[in-house]
Write an enzyme that holds these catalytic residues in place. Structure first.
Site, PDB file in Angstrom:
ATOM      1  N   ASP A   8       8.177 -12.171 -26.539  1.00  0.00           N
ATOM      2  CA  ASP A   8       8.471 -12.159 -27.987  1.00  0.00           C
ATOM      3  C   ASP A   8       8.089 -10.870 -28.715  1.00  0.00           C
ATOM      4  O   ASP A   8       7.508 -10.916 -29.807  1.00  0.00           O
ATOM      5  CB  ASP A   8       7.776 -13.350 -28.669  1.00  0.00           C
ATOM      6  CG  ASP A   8       8.324 -14.695 -28.206  1.00  0.00           C
ATOM      7  OD1 ASP A   8       9.060 -14.729 -27.197  1.00  0.00           O
ATOM      8  OD2 ASP A   8       8.002 -15.711 -28.838  1.00  0.00           O
ATOM      9  N   ASP A  50      12.172 -15.400 -29.279  1.00  0.00           N
ATOM     10  CA  ASP A  50      12.223 -16.625 -30.049  1.00  0.00           C
ATOM     11  C   ASP A  50      13.563 -16.542 -30.794  1.00  0.00           C
ATOM     12  O   ASP A  50      13.886 -15.497 -31.371  1.00  0.00           O
ATOM     13  CB  ASP A  50      11.042 -16.619 -31.033  1.00  0.00           C
ATOM     14  CG  ASP A  50      10.488 -17.977 -31.345  1.00  0.00           C
ATOM     15  OD1 ASP A  50      10.736 -18.935 -30.582  1.00  0.00           O
ATOM     16  OD2 ASP A  50       9.791 -18.093 -32.379  1.00  0.00           O
ATOM     17  N   HIS A  52      15.755 -18.938 -33.163  1.00  0.00           N
ATOM     18  CA  HIS A  52      15.879 -20.235 -33.822  1.00  0.00           C
ATOM     19  C   HIS A  52      17.200 -20.413 -34.555  1.00  0.00           C
ATOM     20  O   HIS A  52      17.839 -19.440 -34.974  1.00  0.00           O
ATOM     21  CB  HIS A  52      14.738 -20.424 -34.821  1.00  0.00           C
ATOM     22  CG  HIS A  52      13.399 -20.542 -34.170  1.00  0.00           C
ATOM     23  ND1 HIS A  52      13.133 -21.460 -33.179  1.00  0.00           N
ATOM     24  CD2 HIS A  52      12.238 -19.849 -34.357  1.00  0.00           C
ATOM     25  CE1 HIS A  52      11.870 -21.336 -32.794  1.00  0.00           C
ATOM     26  NE2 HIS A  52      11.308 -20.361 -33.483  1.00  0.00           N
ATOM     27  N   LYS A 103      14.700 -18.592 -26.347  1.00  0.00           N
ATOM     28  CA  LYS A 103      14.060 -19.905 -26.436  1.00  0.00           C
ATOM     29  C   LYS A 103      13.986 -20.351 -27.882  1.00  0.00           C
ATOM     30  O   LYS A 103      14.062 -19.513 -28.786  1.00  0.00           O
ATOM     31  CB  LYS A 103      12.649 -19.845 -25.828  1.00  0.00           C
ATOM     32  CG  LYS A 103      11.715 -18.893 -26.576  1.00  0.00           C
ATOM     33  CD  LYS A 103      10.359 -18.817 -25.915  1.00  0.00           C
ATOM     34  CE  LYS A 103       9.425 -17.845 -26.590  1.00  0.00           C
ATOM     35  NZ  LYS A 103       9.040 -18.205 -27.973  1.00  0.00           N
ATOM     36  N   CYS A 145       2.367 -17.841 -28.033  1.00  0.00           N
ATOM     37  CA  CYS A 145       3.401 -17.747 -26.993  1.00  0.00           C
ATOM     38  C   CYS A 145       2.891 -17.116 -25.704  1.00  0.00           C
ATOM     39  O   CYS A 145       3.320 -17.494 -24.616  1.00  0.00           O
ATOM     40  CB  CYS A 145       4.632 -17.039 -27.551  1.00  0.00           C
ATOM     41  SG  CYS A 145       5.419 -18.029 -28.841  1.00  0.00           S
TER      42      CYS A 145
HETATM   43 ZN   LIG Z   1       9.293 -19.781 -33.480  1.00  0.00          ZN
END
Ligand SMILES: [Zn+2]
Length: 193
Positions: A8, A50, A52, A103, A145
């Site tokens: 990340d 990450d 989303h 992810k 993470c």
């Molecule tokens: Zn997140």
């Protein structure tokens, strides 16, 4: 065989980002230098983002409108797919990365192992396919993470080192707890130099 997992290293997690962590830019700089001189030490180099959904709260991961995030399980809006904040930090060594992992599409996902490659393959399968039995982990954030990634790697029986000068944490308190938990699980902490 050894793999490098870059967790990340995204704009939103570095200074000036939606969820910027102190030291994030320095980590990006350090990782760029490290990979420039050590890429050949790794059979596989993998980086996660990450990533989303922008149209929902991603399973409660984003704090509800009007509510303060608790920075433990609820967070400010961050890393919405395709946004500038979700992009890799500009110093991420793109040319050295074998697999890009995304992810968190619609749900909270802290560990890189919860993601899949752009080819749709699970991380554990990519690593075992390449004969990886040990991994080094760098990136953000130590207490979330990175921790989750290290714990999943140990659960898979991999030897795990966190390169302690190439990670940054959200908060000192949770960092301490996370480091203790990782050490308990057999993760070792080493300097990259
Ligand atoms: Zn997140």
């Amino acid at each position: 065989m050894r793999g490098l997992l870059i967790v990340d290293l995204q704009n939103d997690f570095c200074e000036g980002g939606a969820l910027g962590v102190d030291g994030g830019n320095a980590v990006a700089e350090g990782v760029a230098d490290f990979v420039a001189s050590h890429a050949a030490d790794y059979a596989v180099i993998m980086a996660s983002r990450d990533w989303h959904d922008g149209d929902n709260d991603n399973g409660g991961h984003f704090a509800a409108a009007g509510k303060e995030p608790d920075f433990v399980t609820t967070w400010p809006l961050h890393c919405v797919a395709n946004s500038a904040g979700a992009q890799y930090h500009p110093l991420v060594p793109m040319g050295s990365i074998d697999h890009h992992v995304k992810k968190g599409q619609g749900f909270p996902a802290y560990s890189l192992f919860e993601g899949t490659s752009d080819g749709g393959v699970k991380v554990a399968d990519l690593l075992s396919g390449a004969g990886i039995d040990e991994v080094d982990i760098v990136g953000i954030a130590t207490d979330h993470c990175v921790r989750a990634t290290a714990m999943d790697a140990r659960a898979l029986g991999l030897r795990v080192r966190v390169l302690e000068d190439l990670v940054a944490a959200v908060q000192p308190e949770t960092r301490k707890t996370a480091v203790a938990e990782m050490e308990q699980a057999g993760v070792s902490f080493e300097h990259s130099k």
